[in-house]
Design an enzyme around this catalytic site. Structure first.
Site, PDB file in Angstrom:
ATOM      1  N   HIS A 130       0.815  -1.224   0.000  1.00 51.37           N
ATOM      2  CA  HIS A 130       0.000   0.000   0.000  1.00 51.37           C
ATOM      3  C   HIS A 130       0.846   1.270   0.000  1.00 51.37           C
ATOM      4  O   HIS A 130       0.326   2.358  -0.271  1.00 51.37           O
ATOM      5  CB  HIS A 130      -0.987   0.004   1.171  1.00 51.37           C
ATOM      6  N   ASP A 160       0.234  -7.604   1.584  1.00 48.85           N
ATOM      7  CA  ASP A 160       0.705  -6.220   1.700  1.00 48.85           C
ATOM      8  C   ASP A 160       2.228  -6.128   1.745  1.00 48.85           C
ATOM      9  O   ASP A 160       2.791  -5.311   2.468  1.00 48.85           O
ATOM     10  CB  ASP A 160       0.096  -5.529   2.933  1.00 48.85           C
ATOM     11  N   SER A 235       4.671   2.751   7.865  1.00 48.85           N
ATOM     12  CA  SER A 235       4.354   1.624   6.986  1.00 48.85           C
ATOM     13  C   SER A 235       5.584   1.168   6.216  1.00 48.85           C
ATOM     14  O   SER A 235       6.250   1.964   5.562  1.00 48.85           O
ATOM     15  CB  SER A 235       3.282   2.036   5.976  1.00 48.85           C
TER      16      SER A 235
END
Length: 390
Positions: A130, A160, A235
């Site tokens: 993402h 992911d 992230s």
């Protein structure tokens, strides 16, 4: 004449005494030998006697020093388009709304921040799907301030994980992979990343749980849960142990306000390594697939189907015509209770069981059909790639 002089003298003394009284009351320091800006003549303090070149007790400096150079900042830009939304994401859910950066439609190019981990001297960087999905341009900033372009090798949206590559010239030492078997609940862990774009940051916490699934973030889940502060921008960053070894890739938080609430999730290093190797060696991840529409069994559903009490399994509510399950004899209405001898309790477990078998292999399914147990052999196919939402 004498009386007049005496009166003048008495008035002068009175004025001087009044002035002295006023000064003594309001500004006593003016009448003291002590400097005006000092209350005491001198002070004595005690300083610790230690070697400044050694670490403080309980410090994780060595672990951070070992791993931090391998954590990079990622800056992505994309041309004007619809807002990027992960497949199946509920935009009202705290996981999505405050971590994945929901943005309104914009005619201007947009940019986002994230982190990554340098894992090899060849310039291979692990991050989250993402972070880089739909990016037109990816810039990497190393810990020493150097910036360079990166290109995407491949990604797997269902876990992911993404793999990107940078110029391998004069890179810092890559991170050392840890052993997930050595990680235990209660272990101290450190999260390294670029939260809110403030720059490389380290936070600490413990492992709150292992093997966390049913979170609803990814299709395939097996998270390390931690209370180390993980915020937007973290992230794709590193979750390390106190030895400085990589044990996870930070991926998501639960938050009602956009900041850390002590519930963060990281993809374990063994899964990240497995996905990375599949992407590099095969161009992507191949998972088993049988072409069914499964549904979790509720108590009410079990009763309506007339199933025995405490039946554990999933209902096959649909079967793809001509798919692997249909060719193997699976029918709508069957209750799947085991795959290759292992019980199947819910849909997510079935997905993992079939995915791990891999395409082209045989899966033995045990089903209930009209109060009878049947054993069916199904040749698994290749799981289709998930559809992307623009």
């Amino acid at each position: 004449m004498f009386n007049r002089l005496w009166l003048m003298f008495a008035q002068a003394v009175t004025i001087l005494l009044a002035a002295w009284f006023i000064v003594a009351t309001l500004k006593p320091t003016w009448l003291s030998n002590t400097p005006m800006n000092s209350i005491v003549d001198s002070i004595t303090i005690k300083e610790g006697d230690y070697d400044s070149s050694s670490n403080n007790p309980g410090s994780y400096h060595d672990a951070v020093k070992k791993s931090m150079p391998a954590v990079v900042n990622i800056f992505t830009t994309k041309s004007a388009s619809k807002p990027k939304t992960r497949k199946g994401a509920d935009t009202s859910d705290p996981f999505f709304k405050f971590f994945f950066g929901e943005q309104p439609p914009n005619e201007e190019p947009s940019s986002s921040l994230g982190s990554g981990v340098l894992v090899s001297p060849e310039g291979i960087v692990l991050t989250n799907h993402h972070v880089i999905s739909d990016a037109d341009d990816i810039d990497i900033a190393l810990s020493d301030g150097r910036k360079m372009k990166a290109k995407i090798i491949g990604s797997d949206p269902e876990t992911d994980i993404a793999v990107i590559k940078i110029d391998p010239k004069q890179l810092p030492p890559p991170i050392t992979f840890g052993k997930i078997e050595s990680v235990k609940v209660g272990d101290v862990v450190l999260a390294i990343g670029n939260p809110f774009g403030v720059g490389q940051t380290v936070t600490s916490g413990i492992v709150s749980a292992l093997g966390r699934d049913h979170v609803g973030i990814n299709t395939f889940e097996n998270f390390i849960q931690t209370d180390a502060a993980i915020n937007p921008g973290n992230s794709g960053g590193a979750l390390i142990d106190t030895r400085g070894n990589l044990i996870g890739i930070n991926t998501a938080i639960y938050s009602n306000n956009g900041g850390s609430m002590g519930i963060g999730f990281a993809i374990p290093v063994n899964l990240a390594k497995q996905i990375m190797e599949a992407i590099i060696n095969n161009g992507g991840v191949s998972r088993g697939w049988i072409g069914v529409e499964p549904q979790n069994l509720s108590k009410e559903l079990s009763e309506s189907l007339g199933l025995p009490a405490n039946t554990s399994g999933i209902l096959i509510s649909g079967v793809l015509e001509g798919g692997p399950a249909a060719r193997g004899g699976v029918k709508p209405g069957d209750v799947l209770i085991a795959v290759n001898g292992n019980s199947t309790k819910d849909v997510r477990q079935l997905l993992n069981q079939i995915a791990q078998i891999g395409p082209g292999n045989e899966a033995t399914l045990k089903v209930l059909r009209k109060d009878k147990e049947l054993v069916l052999k199904v040749q698994t196919g290749k799981r289709p790639k998930p559809k992307t939402t623009n």
